[in-house]
Structures are given as C-alpha cells and as structure tokens.
Scaffold this motif. Structure first.
Motif, PDB file in Angstrom:
ATOM      1  N   VAL A 217       0.869  -1.174   0.000  1.00 23.12           N
ATOM      2  CA  VAL A 217       0.000   0.000   0.000  1.00 23.12           C
ATOM      3  C   VAL A 217       0.911   1.230   0.000  1.00 23.12           C
ATOM      4  O   VAL A 217       1.733   1.404   0.903  1.00 23.12           O
ATOM      5  N   MET A 218       0.745   2.056  -1.040  1.00 22.08           N
ATOM      6  CA  MET A 218       1.618   3.205  -1.237  1.00 22.08           C
ATOM      7  C   MET A 218       0.787   4.472  -1.340  1.00 22.08           C
ATOM      8  O   MET A 218      -0.303   4.467  -1.914  1.00 22.08           O
ATOM      9  N   ASP A 219       1.291   5.566  -0.785  1.00 21.28           N
ATOM     10  CA  ASP A 219       0.634   6.865  -0.876  1.00 21.28           C
ATOM     11  C   ASP A 219       1.038   7.557  -2.170  1.00 21.28           C
ATOM     12  O   ASP A 219       2.048   7.187  -2.797  1.00 21.28           O
ATOM     13  N   PRO A 220       0.287   8.579  -2.585  1.00 19.33           N
ATOM     14  CA  PRO A 220       0.637   9.293  -3.820  1.00 19.33           C
ATOM     15  C   PRO A 220       2.036   9.897  -3.793  1.00 19.33           C
ATOM     16  O   PRO A 220       2.641  10.090  -4.845  1.00 19.33           O
ATOM     17  N   ASP A 221       2.551  10.219  -2.604  1.00 23.76           N
ATOM     18  CA  ASP A 221       3.898  10.783  -2.518  1.00 23.76           C
ATOM     19  C   ASP A 221       4.974   9.699  -2.481  1.00 23.76           C
ATOM     20  O   ASP A 221       6.135   9.970  -2.166  1.00 23.76           O
TER      21      ASP A 221
END
Length: 542
Positions: A217-221
């Motif tokens: 799970v990765m954030d947009p940043d």
C-alpha cells in the motif's frame, strides 16, 4: 411547596422508568420467561408508588398513576397494560372511596385503550406516537367520565392540573424510554460493528498473512504504508521497513522506470493499471511478477492510496517457454521429415553401389567401416523421421564402454588434426544399459564433437566412466575449451540455440531427447576460458 412535590413526583417516576432500561442496556441478564407479564407487574408497582407519593393541595389529590398505564399500552401492548391498570385501580380503591365511578371509568379506559392498541398495531404506529395518541384519548375519556359521574364539575382547575400532571408524566416517561432505546440500539450497533470489524480484520489479516501474493500500500507521494508478510517467505527478506527505499531495493533496476511510469499513469488517469516487473530475491535472483495497481480514492475524488498486488509468474513463464519450445520442435520435426526423405534416396544408391564394390573388391581396406557409417547415417535419418512421427524402437542391452570406444575411434582422425588427446578414466569394464546402440553413439558423437570444436588450440578431453552412489552409470566428459557463460547453461538443449557461429542447436536437442527416452539425465558445469564438464547418467540394467 406544591411545585416542589410535583417535581419530586416526576423525578421519582423518571427514576423508576429509567432503572430497568439502564440495567438492560449495560448488564447482560438472563432473559425472563414471559417478559410482558413481568413488565406489566413492574409497571403496576410503579403506579402503586406513584399513588403513595400523590401530591395533596387544598383538599385535592394529584397523582400520575395512569402515566405508566398509558406507556405500558403504548410500548408493551394490551396484556401488560391491563395488568398495570389493575394495580392502579386496586390502589385507587384502597386509598379512597367512590368505587363505582372508579371501576366504571377504569373498564371504559381499558376497553378503549385495548381497541386503540389493536388499531395502532395494524397501522404500525411507532410507540412514542402511540403514547401521544393514547394521552389524547385519555383526556377525552377522563372528561367524559367527569361529566357522566358529575365529579367536581365546578372545579375545572383541578381537572386541568390533574391532566397536565398525567400528560407531563407520559411525555417525560416516553422521552426517557426513547432515549434509552436509542442508547441501547447504539450500543448494540456499536457492538455488532466491532464484531463485524474484528471479523473483517481477522479475515483480511488471514488473507494478507497467508497469501503468496505480495501486497503493498503506497501513498501518492510514494511513501509506503504497508508491506504484506508474504515478502518474507516469497522474497526471503526477514522484515521490510515502511520506506520507499525498501521497495526500490527489491525492484529490479531495469524495471524501475516501468514501475514509476505505471504509478504516474495511475495518478494522472485514476484508473487501474497492470505491469510485469521483476523483484529481486534476497539471494540475488530475479523473479518475474504480474502486478495489479489499483488507486483508492478518498473525499473529493483524490487518490489517497495505491494498492499493488503482485503475483509470481515464474511457473507461467516456464510454461510459455515450454510451449514455445514445443512449437519449435514441431517445426523441426516437419523439416526433419522432409530432409530425411531427401537424404534416403541418394543414401540407398550409395549403399547399393558400395555393396557391389565390396563384392568386386573384397580386399578393400575400409569397406566395412564405410558400410557401418552409411548404416549409421541411415539410422540418423530414421531418427529425424521419428521426430515428426515417433516409431517403435528396439532396445538392447549395450555396454557403454564399447559405445564410447567406437565413437572415439571414429573421431581419432579429427583429434589428431586438432592436436587433441583423449584421457580415459574407466572404473570398470562392463556398464550395461538398456538403449539403442546407434542412438547412444549419436549422443556421444555430438558431445565429443562439441568438446573438440571448443578447443581450437588443442588440449585434453578427460572421459570418466563409473557407477555413482545411486547405482547409475555416470559418464563424464571434461574439456579444456572456451567454456560457456553460466547464464546460458539452462538453455542448452533448446532447439536452434547454439553458441557456435554456424551451429543449429539441434545436436544437443536430439541428445537430450535420447537421454530422456532412456530415463537418464544430462547436466552441465562450465566456466569461461576454463572448460566445460558434461555428466550423463543412465540407469544400469539389473
């Protein structure tokens, strides 16, 4: 003093109404048998208490005993309501006179309330609205009884205060019941939600911790929120910190650009994307994965997270390569059939004239050798035909040592020209295997020929023959040639794959096919500029 007593009466009534509701909301008691009857009895006790706490002012008595009666009819039904009414009537008869109007009025109210409850039930009217409707009906019934029995008709203020006292009690009790019901429903919903969340969390944890898929799970940043535990047993890493550098560490550098471009497309298009990238195992090898990247949108349609689910496709890649190789083999078989047919025609002519020549010149030195080699060529063409259409083959018990020696005799002229010497290291004389002799000779011919061609400046070829620890016949061929890069070893034996400039790769392919047909195996060990070692294992005939 009157107002104070009035407030105290309402407060006690509120306490009596709230007590069972609070107990039910926060304490899990065993359910009672016949709960409606017990509720009616409790409400009847409340009405008795309210009569005992009646407010007396200027010779008039004010009580709200009918407030629990109205609430019981509204929330519990006719049976509990009538039970409560009986308690209210009993305490009324015991505390004062005028029994006839009291009993008549009570019967009148019970009949009307029971009829109204049946009507409200049919129309599914909510309990609080029922209590308001019953309060209105009680006002009408009370005034009717007052005029019928001429009870203090000249004291309207008394009746107004009495009705106000009762109605306020009903409103207060109804609001308390509704508030506690909402509290109970909230607690129940919260408990159910917690159970549901715990069940969902357990299921998701069960999936995440036991699946072989890699979940990130990765954030947009590009900051990492979650690495699934599957990274440990799939890629061999004991623990990955929630850091983008960790993700960059396991992604193949050659595929980093593809990964970044895919993430950029997701952020721009807000659509699910797929990609094929390779992850680096802890031991250094690269494993291909098929990754599905899905954006998770939050409020305002903005992407809050990117979920990346990657699945190992190594077996699928092997299957695709196997299918590709099978297709190549099919083409080779068709070509081999055509070539074999074309070779057989002139071969038959050569064999025939050679036999005639041998008859005419029986002292010819190499006639038998030429005849044997022509027969071997014919067998080879038959083998090419078998690639397109497999045929039944006659197996015989053959001594591997004899086959090797015959092959070496045939290759001796070529080794002399290339300044190459064969070094024999036999640990025995008889090594019986079940095979087709000429097919096995073809295998050795292909292997020795490759060894000779890898040594243009001469050298030694060591040939070992022994029984290994598993009871198989082990044939080892070690040359001093140019060697083969390690990353190419796994492709040896594939059709049309050859490291020689003019090679076709068909020699080793046929050799692999023959050895496999004999339930044996062939392995390679090689280092560049140091030589190659080939080991062939064949089951010994018992």
């Amino acid at each position: 003093m009157f107002l104070f007593d009035y407030i105290v009466n309402l407060a006690i009534f509120s306490l009596l109404v709230s007590t069972p509701l609070v107990i039910r909301s926060f304490i899990n008691l065993r359910p009672l048998k016949h709960p409606l009857i017990w509720s009616g009895l409790y409400a009847g006790v409340v009405s008795i208490v309210l009569v005992l706490l009646a407010v007396k002012q200027q010779g008039y008595v004010y009580d709200i005993r009918y407030a629990p009666v109205i609430l019981t009819f509204a929330y519990l039904g006719s049976v509990p309501g009538i039970i409560t009414g009986l308690f209210a009537l009993s305490i009324r008869l015991l505390s004062s006179g005028n029994w006839f109007p009291a009993i008549g009025g009570w019967v009148f109210i019970m009949v009307v309330f029971s009829s109204l409850h049946a009507y409200f039930s049919r129309w599914k009217l909510p309990p609080f609205k029922r209590s308001l409707a019953l309060s209105g009906a009680y006002i009408v019934l009370y005034m009717t009884i007052v005029f019928i029995f001429r009870i203090l008709v000249h004291e309207p203020l008394f009746h107004f205060q009495y009705l106000l006292f009762v109605i306020l009690g009903v409103l207060l009790g109804g609001l308390l019941i509704e508030s506690h019901e909402r509290l109970r429903r909230t607690i129940v919903e919260r408990n159910e939600m917690e159970l549901s969340l715990n069940a969902s969390e357990y299921q998701y944890r069960l999936i995440a911790e036991n699946t072989s898929d890699l979940i990130v799970v990765m954030d947009p940043d590009h900051s990492i929120r979650y690495f699934s535990p599957s990274h440990t047993f799939v890629l061999g890493y004991p623990g990955l910190a929630q850091d983008r550098e960790e993700l960059d560490r396991i992604i193949s550098p050659d595929d980093a650009m593809v990964f970044n471009q895919t993430v950029r497309k997701i952020l721009e298009r807000k659509t699910t994307q797929s990609m094929e990238i390779r992850f680096r195992h802890q031991d250094g090898r690269l494993i291909p994965f098929d990754s599905l990247c899905k954006p998770v949108e939050g409020k305002g349609g903005q992407i809050e997270h990117i979920v990346i689910i990657s699945r190992d496709i190594s077996e699928r890649k092997k299957a695709e390569e196997f299918l590709l190789q099978s297709e190549k083999l099919s083409i080779v078989g068709e070509l081999a059939a055509g070539v074999a047919h074309e070779i057989r025609n002139p071969l038959t002519t050569i064999k025939g004239f050679l036999q005639l020549y041998n008859l005419e010149n029986p002292t010819m030195k190499y006639g038998d050798l030429l005849q044997d080699e022509l027969e071997r060529i014919e067998i080879i063409t038959s083998e090419l035909l078998s690639m397109a259409k497999p045929q039944a083959i006659a197996f015989t018990i053959t001594n591997v040592k004899e086959v090797i020696e015959q092959t070496l005799d045939f290759l001796t002229p070529q080794t002399l020209l290339n300044n190459i010497e064969f070094k024999r290291e036999y640990q025995g004389e008889y090594f019986p295997v079940t095979c087709v002799k000429n097919q096995l000779k073809q295998v050795f011919l292909n292997v020795f020929k490759n060894a000779i061609e890898s040594m243009p400046h001469g050298g030694e070829i060591h040939i070992g023959l022994q029984i290994d620890t598993n009871g198989d016949c082990l044939i080892s061929i070690q040359d001093q040639g140019c060697g083969i890069p390690e990353e190419h070893l796994h492709r040896l034996g594939q059709p049309f794959y050859s490291l020689k400039e003019k090679g076709t790769g068909l020699g080793l392919m046929i050799s692999h096919k023959i050895i496999k047909q004999y339930h044996g195996r062939i392995t390679y060990q090689s280092k560049v500029n140091e030589g190659t070692r080939i080991e062939i294992r064949l089951p010994i005939h018992e």
